[in-house]
Design an enzyme around this catalytic site. Structure first.
Site, PDB file in Angstrom:
ATOM      1  N   CYS A 113      -8.985  -1.206  14.402  1.00 55.55           N
ATOM      2  CA  CYS A 113      -8.829  -1.850  13.090  1.00 55.55           C
ATOM      3  C   CYS A 113     -10.116  -2.500  12.591  1.00 55.55           C
ATOM      4  O   CYS A 113     -10.206  -2.882  11.416  1.00 55.55           O
ATOM      5  CB  CYS A 113      -7.707  -2.881  13.149  1.00 55.55           C
ATOM      6  SG  CYS A 113      -6.109  -2.172  13.617  1.00 55.55           S
ATOM      7  N   HIS A 251      -8.253  -8.482   7.941  1.00 55.09           N
ATOM      8  CA  HIS A 251      -7.452  -7.315   8.321  1.00 55.09           C
ATOM      9  C   HIS A 251      -5.983  -7.638   8.101  1.00 55.09           C
ATOM     10  O   HIS A 251      -5.494  -8.699   8.512  1.00 55.09           O
ATOM     11  CB  HIS A 251      -7.728  -6.969   9.780  1.00 55.09           C
ATOM     12  CG  HIS A 251      -6.790  -5.971  10.361  1.00 55.09           C
ATOM     13  ND1 HIS A 251      -6.466  -4.783   9.731  1.00 55.09           N
ATOM     14  CD2 HIS A 251      -6.078  -5.977  11.524  1.00 55.09           C
ATOM     15  CE1 HIS A 251      -5.600  -4.110  10.470  1.00 55.09           C
ATOM     16  NE2 HIS A 251      -5.352  -4.815  11.569  1.00 55.09           N
ATOM     17  N   ASN A 281       0.434  -2.423   7.753  1.00 51.50           N
ATOM     18  CA  ASN A 281      -0.837  -2.427   8.482  1.00 51.50           C
ATOM     19  C   ASN A 281      -1.316  -0.989   8.661  1.00 51.50           C
ATOM     20  O   ASN A 281      -0.786  -0.256   9.484  1.00 51.50           O
ATOM     21  CB  ASN A 281      -0.637  -3.116   9.840  1.00 51.50           C
ATOM     22  CG  ASN A 281      -1.862  -3.054  10.727  1.00 51.50           C
ATOM     23  OD1 ASN A 281      -2.890  -2.467  10.381  1.00 51.50           O
ATOM     24  ND2 ASN A 281      -1.762  -3.661  11.896  1.00 51.50           N
TER      25      ASN A 281
END
Length: 324
Positions: A113, A251, A281
């Site tokens: 990520c 994030h 996500n």
């Protein structure tokens, strides 16, 4: 040395939506429980005929259009992804051909990520040194293909999509652009978030689970700590003050993590960009999608100071201070 500036931004989300009500039919959970724990109401999911390169290509097209550049202007293409169409070749090569770029360098970057911010740091160095004039970076993932929809701890989180920046060279040292970047890792936390099957250690067909496995409680604490410390590191590195930051863009892993980071930094919630409620996500794509979303809805303006920060399995984490 030259300045690296963000010349164009773009993103793409698949049209299919997976709602909490639909997830209630898969595992023992509820819409209220999911929204309380994650802040997610729905997530975007790829159709059976869609894959990571499709999203990467469409986000790249949007960023090029925003930058008012042609594919032949690009000198290097980097795709940050954990979910390539195939184990080989790189997604970047597929995108390079599909866009119609020259025979430029094109490679994938594997940093979970935090992949997009890692790609931004790489692009920054190539541009600042004068090696390249325009670098196209893309964060793209199709996490739904690697999500276990019998595991209520992970299936409520993950989604698909892509976002892209065009990072360009400027001779004007006073121009807006990338001010500072930083990337870190600590492999001792490897098993807290990983996919145990599908690689060279346990290939497909050998009985290993090729689905995401995560220790949510451990990751939560780690995420808050490393993202908060990264913001402090960049402020110290640049000599900037917290109140100079116009937008904190973390994030988009979990709304509770986003809130905890803002709280630990004593940063006002109204200056935090969050897209997770209706997107979920989507790993390396979350930050460029969030930036693009906030530009399109008028929140982010040219000249705004952005603090981008991410973490992911590895453990890897990093950040970037950017004057848009």
């Amino acid at each position: 040395m030259y300045k690296a500036v963000i010349r164009g931004v773009g993103s793409y989300l698949p049209e299919t939506r997976l709602t909490n009500v639909e997830i209630e039919q898969m595992v023992a959970t509820s819409d209220e429980w999911i929204q309380t724990r994650t802040g997610i109401a729905e997530r975007r999911i790829a159709r059976p005929d869609e894959a990571t390169s499709d999203f990467a290509y469409l986000a790249a097209q949007a960023a090029l259009a925003d930058a008012k550049l042609h594919p032949t202007d690009i000198d290097l293409l980097i795709v940050a992804t954990e979910t390539p169409d195939y184990l080989l070749p790189p997604v970047a090569c597929q995108v390079q051909a599909r866009l119609g770029c020259r025979n430029i360098g094109a490679f994938d970057l594997h940093a979970t990520c935090a992949g997009f911010l890692s790609a931004l740091q790489v692009a920054e160095q190539f541009v600042k040194s004068g090696v390249h004039e325009h670098v196209l970076i893309v964060g793209a993932d199709t996490l739904s293909r690697f999500t276990d929809y019998t595991d209520r701890g992970t299936c409520i989180l993950f989604a698909d999509g892509a976002g892209a920046f065009v990072v360009s060279r400027s001779d004007d040292r006073a121009a807006r652009g990338v001010i500072a970047t930083t990337i870190h890792s600590d492999g001792t936390y490897f098993h807290n978030l990983y996919i145990p099957g599908g690689g060279s250690r346990t290939p497909y067909g050998d009985g290993a689970k090729a689905k995401i496995v995560m220790d949510g409680r451990k990751i939560f604490k780690l995420a808050v700590n490393v993202m908060s410390s990264t913001v402090e590191e960049l402020l110290q590195k640049t000599g900037r003050q917290r109140d100079e930051i116009d937008w904190l863009i973390p994030h988009q892993a979990n709304q509770r993590i986003i809130d905890a980071v803002a709280e630990s930094l004593d940063f006002p919630q109204e200056k935090v960009v969050s897209t997770i409620q209706n997107i979920g996500n989507n790993s390396s794509a979350t930050i460029p999608i969030a930036v693009d979303t906030a530009i399109r809805d008028g929140r982010i303006q040219r000249g705004d100071l952005l603090m981008l920060v991410a973490f992911g399995g590895g453990l890897v984490w990093g950040g970037a201070m950017v004057e848009y």
